[in-house]
Design an enzyme around this catalytic site. Structure first.
Site, mmCIF file in Angstrom:
data_model
loop_
_atom_site.group_PDB
_atom_site.id
_atom_site.type_symbol
_atom_site.label_atom_id
_atom_site.label_comp_id
_atom_site.label_asym_id
_atom_site.label_seq_id
_atom_site.Cartn_x
_atom_site.Cartn_y
_atom_site.Cartn_z
ATOM 1 C CD GLU A 219 -7.238 4.216 4.151
ATOM 2 O OE1 GLU A 219 -8.087 5.097 3.942
ATOM 3 O OE2 GLU A 219 -6.825 3.457 3.258
ATOM 4 N NE ARG B 209 -14.528 11.746 4.001
ATOM 5 C CZ ARG B 209 -13.687 10.756 3.729
ATOM 6 N NH1 ARG B 209 -12.382 10.924 3.906
ATOM 7 N NH2 ARG B 209 -14.127 9.594 3.301
ATOM 8 C CE LYS C 79 -3.978 -1.875 2.522
ATOM 9 N NZ LYS C 79 -4.867 -1.706 3.697
ATOM 10 C CE LYS D 168 -2.402 -13.679 6.218
ATOM 11 N NZ LYS D 168 -1.622 -14.622 5.384
ATOM 12 C CB VAL E 27 -20.948 10.026 1.880
ATOM 13 C CG1 VAL E 27 -22.251 9.912 1.108
ATOM 14 C CG2 VAL E 27 -19.896 10.762 1.064
ATOM 15 N N GLY F 119 -8.269 4.961 0.499
ATOM 16 C CA GLY F 119 -9.415 4.810 -0.384
ATOM 17 C C GLY F 119 -9.155 3.856 -1.542
HETATM 18 C C1 MV4 Z 1 -6.973 -4.190 2.532
HETATM 19 C C2 MV4 Z 1 -7.677 -5.273 1.971
HETATM 20 C C3 MV4 Z 1 -7.267 -6.535 2.323
HETATM 21 N N1 MV4 Z 1 -6.229 -6.708 3.161
HETATM 22 N N2 MV4 Z 1 -5.967 -4.389 3.376
HETATM 23 C C4 MV4 Z 1 -9.140 -0.787 0.035
HETATM 24 C C5 MV4 Z 1 -9.402 0.618 0.414
HETATM 25 C C6 MV4 Z 1 -8.443 0.942 1.472
HETATM 26 N N3 MV4 Z 1 -9.065 1.791 2.434
HETATM 27 C C7 MV4 Z 1 -8.046 -0.362 2.066
HETATM 28 N N4 MV4 Z 1 -8.534 -1.366 1.163
HETATM 29 C C8 MV4 Z 1 -8.319 -2.667 1.397
HETATM 30 N N5 MV4 Z 1 -7.319 -2.918 2.265
HETATM 31 C C9 MV4 Z 1 -5.589 -5.635 3.670
HETATM 32 N N6 MV4 Z 1 -4.561 -5.828 4.494
HETATM 33 C C10 MV4 Z 1 -8.727 -5.021 1.109
HETATM 34 C C11 MV4 Z 1 -9.060 -3.707 0.811
HETATM 35 C C12 MV4 Z 1 -10.190 -3.513 -0.056
HETATM 36 C C13 MV4 Z 1 -11.360 -2.920 0.408
HETATM 37 C C14 MV4 Z 1 -11.476 -2.425 1.692
HETATM 38 C C15 MV4 Z 1 -12.637 -1.823 2.126
HETATM 39 C C16 MV4 Z 1 -13.730 -1.720 1.277
HETATM 40 C C17 MV4 Z 1 -13.635 -2.200 0.021
HETATM 41 C C18 MV4 Z 1 -12.466 -2.790 -0.450
HETATM 42 C C19 MV4 Z 1 -12.388 -3.284 -1.744
HETATM 43 C C20 MV4 Z 1 -11.238 -3.864 -2.180
HETATM 44 C C21 MV4 Z 1 -10.137 -3.978 -1.348
#
Ligand code: MV4
Length: 450
Positions: free
Chosen positions: A287, A291, A158, A201, A294, A164
């Site tokens: 995260e 703010r 990441k 992970k 929505v 987002g």
């Molecule tokens: C992840 C994850 C799986 N494992 N982190 C996508 C948005 C960002 N805020 C963090 N996200 C993700 N982080 C780990 N370690 C999968 C996602 C993710 C996701 C998270 C929340 C809502 C929708 C999503 C769609 C795809 C991937």
């Protein structure tokens, strides 16, 4: 308390803030681009200032124009809404330097949470459970390999400046790690001019559950429960609900209290949302958003707390009046984000609304800034309204939502209403049986809307 607030936003959220101001007896200043001269927020505000041409960069993101608008109108505070400048630490700082209050957290807290590596480090230090991974940025392939072996594959790279969902890369095995790392790094550099990345992970089938908090900057903070935002498409939330079908009251108060205690220690000020992935009974911090979100109305519906009113009172220097024991969660609420888009392709569908009839009745709330005869400009996001429904139980809420969706008429443009009419009748949705991948799987499965 402030006498006059400038609302640095447009659409339904500008109206939401206007309404809170009016109820507090505070005068309002709307700002708008030339494309928004006919917008509802301009009509309802006490005063309005045109701040530039249609592109957001030259209007809603135009800091000198916003400062000038404050100066001309004598506004003492700015509410940024969501999006635009709402999480811009520099903007909050500039307002402070000009003696204008920013209705939101301190620039320091915005900046801290904007750096996803620092945010995670802070969360961990404050006792919030985080996703296993690197403790900071990754500096070499060797370090990445060592950590990936430790936590196990698959892993996710990441961007520190991301969030987002932007700038993420999955590595399924050791062979894929080096490429994932360099791709993530160059994409992060191109998108955010910051190539710092970290490793986690990869969770395969989580729900997205977030905790709403309010703090007063003096060490008082409360949590207002969770929202389940797992139903999303391309990182755009589509449907949000509270309580989460996956949690019980004990799980809610455990994670909520952990988050509230952390916010007390941080001396966090204003409204905030702490985002988690939830898988196999465990919460993992990802995260924090500094703010108003929505989807805040679902929290308002079950707690009876006006979040914008609280944000304004906190920014004016008032101590938090709500104690945790006063926060009661009543019933169930669901929000559907109705977009001006084709319900199958999601192609934007701006244009003139020839006929408009929003639903009503007990437990039904529509937060929208459109009206019959209004033309949706093509320059901004496609949200045209949020349908929020409250019921005593999830089943009552779903029945009411089905009824409200059937009442809602928007003619002249395409909307995502047909998608919601299908979702609210789907077995998995009725059962609350969905994760973050459910909607995209459903949409690609050709089941279609309607
Ligand atoms: C992840 C994850 C799986 N494992 N982190 C996508 C948005 C960002 N805020 C963090 N996200 C993700 N982080 C780990 N370690 C999968 C996602 C993710 C996701 C998270 C929340 C809502 C929708 C999503 C769609 C795809 C991937």
């Amino acid at each position: 308390m402030f006498d006059k607030i400038l609302i640095a936003n447009r659409g339904e959220i500008a109206l939401r803030v206007l309404r809170a101001c009016k109820e507090l007896g505070i005068a309002t200043v709307a700002v708008h681009s030339t494309a928004d001269a006919d917008a509802m927020h301009v009509k309802l505000a006490d005063e309005s200032v045109c701040i530039g041409p249609p592109p957001a960069r030259e209007s809603y993101l135009n800091v000198p124009a916003l400062l000038a608008a404050c100066e001309i109108t004598g506004a003492e505070a700015v509410h940024p809404g969501y999006g635009f400048l709402s999480e811009n630490a520099r903007f909050a700082e500039i307002l402070r330097d000009h003696g204008v209050a920013f209705i939101g957290p301190s620039p320091e807290h915005i900046r801290l949470m904007g750096d996803k590596i620092e945010a995670k480090r802070t969360a961990k230090k404050l006792g919030i459970p985080v996703v296993p991974g690197s403790d900071g940025g990754i500096t070499s392939d060797q370090e990445a390999t060592r950590i990936a072996r430790e936590i196990g594959f698959p892993v996710l790279i990441k961007a520190a400046a991301g969030g987002g969902g932007r700038g993420m890369k999955v590595a399924r095995n050791e062979g894929a790690l080096s490429t994932a790392l360099s791709t993530a790094r160059s994409e992060a550099k191109a998108a955010f001019n910051d190539d710092a990345v970290y490793i986690e992970k990869y969770l395969g089938h989580p729900r997205h559950i977030e905790i709403q908090v309010l703090g007063d900057g003096r060490g008082n903070a409360v949590h207002l429960g969770e929202r389940d935002c797992s139903l999303q498409r391309r990182h755009q939330k589509v449907w949000e609900e509270t309580p989460s079908p996956a949690l019980n009251a004990e799980m809610r108060s455990r994670i909520g209290e952990t988050v509230a205690a952390a916010m007390r220690e941080l001396k966090y000020s204003g409204a905030g949302t702490v985002e988690f992935l939830y898988e196999d009974g465990e919460f993992y911090f990802i995260e924090m958003n500094t703010r108003l979100q929505v989807e805040h109305p679902v929290t308002e519906m079950i707690t009876g707390i006006d979040l914008v009113n609280e944000q304004i009172r906190i920014a004016a220097g008032n101590e938090l009046a709500i104690r945790q024991e006063d926060v009661l969660f009543e019933g169930h609420a669901i929000e559907c984000r109705v977009n001006a888009e084709n319900p199958r392709t999601f192609a934007p569908s701006p244009g003139r609304i020839s006929y408009y009839y929003p639903p009503g009745g007990l437990g039904v709330r529509v937060d929208s800034a459109v009206y019959q005869g209004y033309s949706i400009p093509p320059f901004y996001d496609s949200l045209i309204g949020k349908l929020i429904v409250h019921g005593k139980t999830r089943n009552e809420c779903l029945s009411r939502l089905r009824r409200a969706l059937d009442e809602y008429v928007v003619d002249g443009i395409e909307t995502t209403l047909p998608l919601f009419r299908a979702l609210v009748r789907h077995r998995d949705i009725i059962d609350g049986n969905y994760d973050i991948h459910w909607l995209e799987r459903y949409l690609s499965g050709g089941e279609g809307a309607e």
